[in-house]
Scaffold this active site. Structure first.
Site, PDB file in Angstrom:
ATOM      1  N   PRO A   2      35.257  36.991  38.857  1.00  0.00           N
ATOM      2  CA  PRO A   2      34.977  38.278  38.207  1.00  0.00           C
ATOM      3  C   PRO A   2      34.188  38.072  36.917  1.00  0.00           C
ATOM      4  O   PRO A   2      34.562  37.247  36.092  1.00  0.00           O
ATOM      5  CB  PRO A   2      36.361  38.835  37.884  1.00  0.00           C
ATOM      6  CG  PRO A   2      37.335  37.993  38.611  1.00  0.00           C
ATOM      7  CD  PRO A   2      36.682  36.682  38.896  1.00  0.00           C
ATOM      8  N   GLU A   3      33.091  38.787  36.776  1.00  0.00           N
ATOM      9  CA  GLU A   3      32.321  38.732  35.548  1.00  0.00           C
ATOM     10  C   GLU A   3      32.548  40.034  34.780  1.00  0.00           C
ATOM     11  O   GLU A   3      33.321  40.881  35.204  1.00  0.00           O
ATOM     12  CB  GLU A   3      30.840  38.511  35.884  1.00  0.00           C
ATOM     13  CG  GLU A   3      30.637  37.148  36.573  1.00  0.00           C
ATOM     14  CD  GLU A   3      29.219  36.622  36.443  1.00  0.00           C
ATOM     15  OE1 GLU A   3      28.650  36.709  35.355  1.00  0.00           O
ATOM     16  OE2 GLU A   3      28.687  36.115  37.445  1.00  0.00           O
TER      17      GLU A   3
END
Ligand SMILES: [Zn+2]
Length: 276
Positions: A2-3
């Site tokens: 996840p960014e």
């Protein structure tokens, strides 16, 4: 992994269902995340506390509790949250669960266990915990400007891509978004950071903000399902121009996209479009 856009999306989704919920019990089914959780300590810190608000700083989610403390949460590589009814069967990798007074159950799932669930003090209500103090500006806030980037990168010889992925420079610009923003700016990821002109810095900041905003917007469309048992946690299909497209033709000029390893990370770019 996840960014920032995914974390922002998850945070917004949680913000819709958790504020004003009271935690009545904490269940730790596996204490070994990136941090080792002490179940008794977490239980006594959270029990009977109300969740006031949720916000994001870098890739952390801060769930503020009613006594000027907070749950500091990080999704690591594979972390996900869901909010379900308490009777719902646990998934295999749901390691931490907050039972809420409403009958809902807020659960953290993380197969690879690189995430963080930690109780921290806040210097003041609404503030950021001290442990996140050293971080650079948020990419979507006014403090992240072309002049700031020019000043920060002054005389630095590191490639610009490494620089914009450095949390001391700006937080939350992961590999995918750095690659895409550099492509849109026409700047080579290998260019020594200190050699970028002020207009180039301005353009790059604008493009970083553009790709992050687009990604958040795209992620936002999945939010409404979030609170359901099989809800989508906010990931979305991304339209990428360079990332993961090595040897495929550039969407602008048809040149084959080049893949290189830079600071241990796969880097994708077009040698013709990214000469700046
Ligand atoms: Zn090209």
């Amino acid at each position: 992994m996840p960014e920032l856009p995914e974390v922002e999306t998850v945070c917004r989704a949680l913000e819709k269902c958790l504020p004003n919920e009271q935690i009545v019990e904490v269940k730790v089914r596996n204490p070994q995340l990136r941090n080792l959780i002490d179940e008794e300590e977490l239980q006594s810190a959270c029990k009977d506390k109300t969740i006031l608000s949720l916000r994001r700083r870098a890739k952390y989610i801060i769930a503020e509790l009613s006594d000027s403390t907070a749950l500091l949460l990080h999704l690591g590589m594979t972390g996900k949250f869901r909010v379900v009814d308490q009777g719902e069967a646990f998934k295999k990798h749901e390691h931490v669960c907050f039972e809420l007074k409403s009958g809902k159950s807020w659960r953290y799932e993380d197969p690879r266990r690189f995430g963080i669930v930690k109780h921290v003090a806040l210097p003041a209500p609404g503030a950021t915990p001290d442990c996140l103090d050293h971080m650079g500006p948020e990419p979507l806030l006014y403090s992240f400007t072309g002049s700031y980037l020019k000043q920060f990168t002054k005389a630095k010889t590191k490639p610009i891509k490494n620089m914009i992925m450095d949390n001391n420079c700006v937080v939350g610009v992961g590999n995918i978004y750095a690659s895409e923003a550099l492509f849109r700016s026409g700047i080579s990821p290998l260019k020594p950071a200190g050699t970028l002109s002020l207009p180039a810095c301005k353009k790059l900041v604008m493009k970083i903000q553009e790709v992050l905003k687009e990604a958040i917007e795209a992620g936002g469309t999945t939010i409404s399902d979030f609170a359901t048992p099989d809800g989508n946690e906010g990931y979305f299909f991304r339209e990428l121009a360079v990332y993961g497209r090595n040897d495929e033709p550039c969407l602008t000029c048809g040149t084959h996209i080049t893949k290189k390893t830079l600071a241990g990370r796969s880097t994708f770019y077009c040698t013709k479009c990214q000469k700046g």
